[in-house]
Enzyme design. Structure first.
Site, PDB file in Angstrom:
ATOM      1  CG  ASP A 103      -1.804   1.197   1.337  1.00 31.33           C
ATOM      2  OD1 ASP A 103      -1.605   2.180   0.585  1.00 31.33           O
ATOM      3  OD2 ASP A 103      -2.723   1.175   2.184  1.00 31.33           O
ATOM      4  CG  ASN A 127       0.706   2.941 -12.926  1.00 35.29           C
ATOM      5  OD1 ASN A 127       0.229   3.745 -13.725  1.00 35.29           O
ATOM      6  ND2 ASN A 127       0.088   1.805 -12.616  1.00 35.29           N
ATOM      7  CE1 TYR A 136      -6.754  10.546 -11.277  1.00 32.04           C
ATOM      8  CE2 TYR A 136      -7.132  12.249 -12.924  1.00 32.04           C
ATOM      9  CZ  TYR A 136      -6.577  11.037 -12.553  1.00 32.04           C
ATOM     10  OH  TYR A 136      -5.851  10.322 -13.467  1.00 32.04           O
ATOM     11  CE  LYS A 169      -3.064  10.898 -11.086  1.00 31.04           C
ATOM     12  NZ  LYS A 169      -2.015   9.854 -10.981  1.00 31.04           N
ATOM     13  CB  THR A 213      -7.909   1.821 -16.758  1.00 34.34           C
ATOM     14  OG1 THR A 213      -8.233   3.108 -16.202  1.00 34.34           O
ATOM     15  CG2 THR A 213      -6.737   1.973 -17.722  1.00 34.34           C
TER      16      THR A 213
END
Length: 282
Positions: free
Chosen positions: A85, A112, A178, A182, A211
């Site tokens: 993790d 990633n 998000y 990022k 994905t």
């Protein structure tokens, strides 16, 4: 995503053709660590490096999914699977220690592992703990891996690749966790480059790919037109030595790298291009 005046690519193209790396095993002797390697983009990247001859360390939260990737790769190369993790500092420390204990070196790290959530309502209407978990995975997870891996990458003048997103440059309604996380990795990438200049630090947008994580937001499906092979081929190219002048920048897998080299290399090598900055229109 094609913000530079270059051809937008959505699959393997000549400048990132992996076949020469596969046939010549150009990554033989290299040790590559990939987080979030149990499926999707991470699994594709792991498979490409394996075919190119690299020794692999693959990490994700569960052993069973890692076992599946290891089985799919087969016996063509050595693979160490370590359930991790990335938000757990001790777990990441163990990941790096296990890597060095097994292989004695570290050449390339691909951070990633990431998290997204449905972009369906304002952040004030979301569970604050879930909102923060996205931030934690996407930025603390990258930081933890960088903290423990970079001292070993300095010894090999290696690469630290952060998988980012085009969303790092956007304010998408209801996607604050998000986008913020990022965007933060862009600045962290620049600190890595400044404080550890022998490590090639590159922040990479993998493309828009269908994905499991991306499918949390099905309204964006029409834009998910890129293949899983696109980021894998891009990373083989970026860590081959040919494109080290991308050090300390953001790179989109959708950009034709040969065209970027022809049109923008001088600007990139001069610095202050493809980095986060405050710009005032003249």
């Amino acid at each position: 995503m094609s913000d530079l005046d270059v051809t937008a690519r959505h699959d393997i193209y000549p400048a990132i053709d992996p076949e020469p790396h596969f046939s010549k095993k150009t990554y033989s002797g290299k040790v590559v660590l990939i987080t979030g390697a149990s499926k999707g983009i991470g699994e594709s990247i792991a498979t490409f490096y394996a075919k190119a001859g690299a020794k692999l360390v693959i990490a994700a939260r569960t052993q069973t999914t890692l076992d599946g990737v290891q089985k799919a790769i087969g016996g063509s190369t050595e693979v160490l699977a370590v359930p991790t993790d990335v938000t757990d500092t001790k777990a990441v420390e163990n990941l790096i220690k296990s890597t060095i204990s097994k292989f004695g070196r570290l050449d390339i790290v691909v951070a990633n592992a990431g998290k997204a959530d449905p972009w369906d309502k304002p952040f004030t209407e979301k569970d604050p703990n879930e909102w923060w978990k996205t931030i934690e995975v996407n930025i603390r997870g990258v930081y933890n891996v960088a903290h423990y891996a970079i001292p070993h990458l300095e010894k090999t003048s290696g690469y630290f690749i952060t998988i980012s997103s085009g969303a790092a440059h956007m304010c998408i309604p209801f996607a604050s966790a998000y986008c913020v996380s990022k965007h933060a990795t862009l600045r962290l990438n620049e600190f890595i480059a400044q404080e550890h200049p022998t490590v090639k630090a590159i922040n990479v947008h993998p493309g828009s790919i269908k994905t499991d994580t991306a499918m949390l937001n099905p309204a964006w499906v029409p834009y998910m037109i890129d293949t899983l092979q696109l980021p894998a081929g891009t990373l083989l190219a970026l860590t081959s030595g040919k494109y080290d002048w991308f050090h300390n920048t953001f790179v989109s897998s959708n950009w034709d790298l040969a065209e970027v080299e022809a049109k923008y290399k001088d600007k990139i090598t001069a610095g202050n291009f493809l980095v986060s900055k405050f710009s005032v229109p003249q």
